[in-house]
Design a protein around this motif. Sequence first.
Motif, PDB file in Angstrom:
ATOM      1  N   THR A   3       0.843  -1.191   0.000  1.00 27.52           N
ATOM      2  CA  THR A   3       0.000   0.000   0.000  1.00 27.52           C
ATOM      3  C   THR A   3       0.881   1.244   0.000  1.00 27.52           C
ATOM      4  O   THR A   3       2.101   1.173   0.181  1.00 27.52           O
ATOM      5  N   ARG A   4       0.239   2.360  -0.178  1.00 30.42           N
ATOM      6  CA  ARG A   4       0.955   3.635  -0.140  1.00 30.42           C
ATOM      7  C   ARG A   4       1.588   3.827   1.233  1.00 30.42           C
ATOM      8  O   ARG A   4       2.735   4.274   1.346  1.00 30.42           O
ATOM      9  N   LEU A   5       0.859   3.464   2.283  1.00 26.33           N
ATOM     10  CA  LEU A   5       1.393   3.594   3.629  1.00 26.33           C
ATOM     11  C   LEU A   5       2.635   2.728   3.810  1.00 26.33           C
ATOM     12  O   LEU A   5       3.630   3.170   4.387  1.00 26.33           O
ATOM     13  N   ASP A   6       2.600   1.501   3.299  1.00 19.49           N
ATOM     14  CA  ASP A   6       3.771   0.615   3.390  1.00 19.49           C
ATOM     15  C   ASP A   6       4.990   1.257   2.738  1.00 19.49           C
ATOM     16  O   ASP A   6       6.093   1.220   3.286  1.00 19.49           O
ATOM     17  N   ARG A   7       4.773   1.843   1.568  1.00 15.83           N
ATOM     18  CA  ARG A   7       5.895   2.465   0.865  1.00 15.83           C
ATOM     19  C   ARG A   7       6.413   3.690   1.609  1.00 15.83           C
ATOM     20  O   ARG A   7       7.629   3.897   1.725  1.00 15.83           O
ATOM     21  N   LEU A   8       5.499   4.513   2.157  1.00 15.94           N
ATOM     22  CA  LEU A   8       5.932   5.708   2.881  1.00 15.94           C
ATOM     23  C   LEU A   8       6.680   5.353   4.162  1.00 15.94           C
ATOM     24  O   LEU A   8       7.718   5.946   4.473  1.00 15.94           O
ATOM     25  N   VAL A   9       6.164   4.371   4.896  1.00 12.89           N
ATOM     26  CA  VAL A   9       6.834   3.958   6.125  1.00 12.89           C
ATOM     27  C   VAL A   9       8.196   3.360   5.794  1.00 12.89           C
ATOM     28  O   VAL A   9       9.184   3.611   6.493  1.00 12.89           O
ATOM     29  N   GLY A  10       8.282   2.613   4.718  1.00 21.97           N
ATOM     30  CA  GLY A  10       9.562   2.059   4.290  1.00 21.97           C
ATOM     31  C   GLY A  10      10.563   3.143   3.920  1.00 21.97           C
ATOM     32  O   GLY A  10      11.759   3.001   4.168  1.00 21.97           O
ATOM     33  N   LEU A  11      10.069   4.235   3.343  1.00 21.87           N
ATOM     34  CA  LEU A  11      10.960   5.337   2.976  1.00 21.87           C
ATOM     35  C   LEU A  11      11.560   6.035   4.194  1.00 21.87           C
ATOM     36  O   LEU A  11      12.613   6.680   4.087  1.00 21.87           O
ATOM     37  N   LEU A  12      10.916   5.930   5.349  1.00 18.47           N
ATOM     38  CA  LEU A  12      11.508   6.504   6.554  1.00 18.47           C
ATOM     39  C   LEU A  12      12.869   5.874   6.830  1.00 18.47           C
ATOM     40  O   LEU A  12      13.772   6.514   7.342  1.00 18.47           O
ATOM     41  N   ASP A  13      12.997   4.606   6.460  1.00 16.12           N
ATOM     42  CA  ASP A  13      14.248   3.879   6.704  1.00 16.12           C
ATOM     43  C   ASP A  13      15.157   3.854   5.477  1.00 16.12           C
ATOM     44  O   ASP A  13      16.362   3.987   5.593  1.00 16.12           O
ATOM     45  N   THR A  14      14.561   3.704   4.284  1.00  9.74           N
ATOM     46  CA  THR A  14      15.384   3.467   3.093  1.00  9.74           C
ATOM     47  C   THR A  14      15.481   4.666   2.165  1.00  9.74           C
ATOM     48  O   THR A  14      16.090   4.549   1.102  1.00  9.74           O
ATOM     49  N   GLY A  15      14.908   5.789   2.545  1.00  2.00           N
ATOM     50  CA  GLY A  15      14.971   6.969   1.680  1.00  2.00           C
ATOM     51  C   GLY A  15      16.409   7.357   1.379  1.00  2.00           C
ATOM     52  O   GLY A  15      17.272   7.318   2.260  1.00  2.00           O
ATOM     53  N   ALA A  16      16.663   7.738   0.144  1.00  2.00           N
ATOM     54  CA  ALA A  16      18.030   8.016  -0.289  1.00  2.00           C
ATOM     55  C   ALA A  16      18.620   9.257   0.373  1.00  2.00           C
ATOM     56  O   ALA A  16      19.821   9.311   0.643  1.00  2.00           O
ATOM     57  N   THR A  17      17.781  10.253   0.619  1.00  5.53           N
ATOM     58  CA  THR A  17      18.267  11.498   1.218  1.00  5.53           C
ATOM     59  C   THR A  17      17.340  11.913   2.355  1.00  5.53           C
ATOM     60  O   THR A  17      16.198  11.453   2.443  1.00  5.53           O
ATOM     61  N   PRO A  18      17.805  12.796   3.230  1.00  6.45           N
ATOM     62  CA  PRO A  18      16.937  13.304   4.295  1.00  6.45           C
ATOM     63  C   PRO A  18      15.689  14.006   3.757  1.00  6.45           C
ATOM     64  O   PRO A  18      14.638  13.988   4.396  1.00  6.45           O
ATOM     65  N   VAL A  19      15.789  14.598   2.578  1.00  6.62           N
ATOM     66  CA  VAL A  19      14.631  15.278   1.980  1.00  6.62           C
ATOM     67  C   VAL A  19      13.542  14.261   1.636  1.00  6.62           C
ATOM     68  O   VAL A  19      12.352  14.495   1.879  1.00  6.62           O
ATOM     69  N   VAL A  20      13.945  13.112   1.080  1.00  9.16           N
ATOM     70  CA  VAL A  20      12.979  12.064   0.747  1.00  9.16           C
ATOM     71  C   VAL A  20      12.315  11.546   2.018  1.00  9.16           C
ATOM     72  O   VAL A  20      11.087  11.367   2.077  1.00  9.16           O
ATOM     73  N   ARG A  21      13.098  11.335   3.043  1.00 12.60           N
ATOM     74  CA  ARG A  21      12.556  10.838   4.305  1.00 12.60           C
ATOM     75  C   ARG A  21      11.607  11.852   4.929  1.00 12.60           C
ATOM     76  O   ARG A  21      10.550  11.502   5.445  1.00 12.60           O
ATOM     77  N   SER A  22      11.974  13.121   4.894  1.00 19.66           N
ATOM     78  CA  SER A  22      11.129  14.181   5.449  1.00 19.66           C
ATOM     79  C   SER A  22       9.813  14.289   4.691  1.00 19.66           C
ATOM     80  O   SER A  22       8.746  14.471   5.285  1.00 19.66           O
ATOM     81  N   THR A  23       9.881  14.171   3.378  1.00 13.13           N
ATOM     82  CA  THR A  23       8.665  14.217   2.561  1.00 13.13           C
ATOM     83  C   THR A  23       7.757  13.039   2.882  1.00 13.13           C
ATOM     84  O   THR A  23       6.535  13.191   2.993  1.00 13.13           O
ATOM     85  N   ALA A  24       8.339  11.864   3.061  1.00 10.96           N
ATOM     86  CA  ALA A  24       7.555  10.684   3.429  1.00 10.96           C
ATOM     87  C   ALA A  24       6.885  10.911   4.788  1.00 10.96           C
ATOM     88  O   ALA A  24       5.710  10.558   4.975  1.00 10.96           O
ATOM     89  N   ALA A  25       7.597  11.517   5.730  1.00  9.75           N
ATOM     90  CA  ALA A  25       7.033  11.792   7.050  1.00  9.75           C
ATOM     91  C   ALA A  25       5.846  12.734   6.954  1.00  9.75           C
ATOM     92  O   ALA A  25       4.807  12.513   7.580  1.00  9.75           O
ATOM     93  N   ARG A  26       5.972  13.786   6.144  1.00  2.71           N
ATOM     94  CA  ARG A  26       4.858  14.730   5.960  1.00  2.71           C
ATOM     95  C   ARG A  26       3.660  14.052   5.306  1.00  2.71           C
ATOM     96  O   ARG A  26       2.517  14.311   5.656  1.00  2.71           O
ATOM     97  N   GLN A  27       3.919  13.162   4.357  1.00  2.00           N
ATOM     98  CA  GLN A  27       2.820  12.471   3.694  1.00  2.00           C
ATOM     99  C   GLN A  27       2.133  11.482   4.632  1.00  2.00           C
ATOM    100  O   GLN A  27       0.928  11.243   4.517  1.00  2.00           O
ATOM    101  N   ILE A  28       2.868  10.914   5.575  1.00  2.00           N
ATOM    102  CA  ILE A  28       2.245  10.061   6.588  1.00  2.00           C
ATOM    103  C   ILE A  28       1.290  10.889   7.441  1.00  2.00           C
ATOM    104  O   ILE A  28       0.206  10.435   7.808  1.00  2.00           O
ATOM    105  N   GLY A  29       1.668  12.130   7.723  1.00  8.84           N
ATOM    106  CA  GLY A  29       0.751  13.042   8.418  1.00  8.84           C
ATOM    107  C   GLY A  29      -0.511  13.280   7.607  1.00  8.84           C
ATOM    108  O   GLY A  29      -1.609  13.382   8.157  1.00  8.84           O
TER     109      GLY A  29
END
Length: 148
Positions: A3-29
């Motif tokens: 699901t989209r949530l699975d991918r976003l939560v996974g990006l918290l750990d595997t995101g290539a840059t801090p910007v990608v991880r931060s964007t994933a965090a905002r989208q989880i919100g």
Amino acid sequence: MTTRLDRLVGLLDTGATPVVRSTAARQIGGIQRQHPEELFRLLARVYEYIGSKSWDTRVAAAQAFDAIAKEVSEWDPPVEGDIKPAMIDDEDELLTFAQYNVDSVIRNGRLLLGSAGKEYDDGLEGLGAQARMALQRAQMKKRLGIGA
């Protein structure tokens, strides 16, 4: 299928840059905003990453918690006059603050949680380790009814 949530939560750990991880965090919100009833499930998914060995992952998880918290609606409890106890028919039975006497509680009250365990020592003061163990075994057998 993820699901989209699975991918976003996974990006918290595997995101290539801090910007990608931060964007994933905002989208989880944003997911919290769309599905407010899923708050605890969402928090549990993000909580997995707060103890990660990776600093960037922990930062992203904290950002996700922040984004989720910003989307939670404010709790508005009922006004005191709206609350009616379900089991009490006569309101005169209720304890009011004016009836509460702190001095009486201090004078006559009992300890609730504070204990050093000395009330269970039943004559063990001054005994050596072997004698203490033997006495405790005898007391235990007596309480359980398995000895003489």
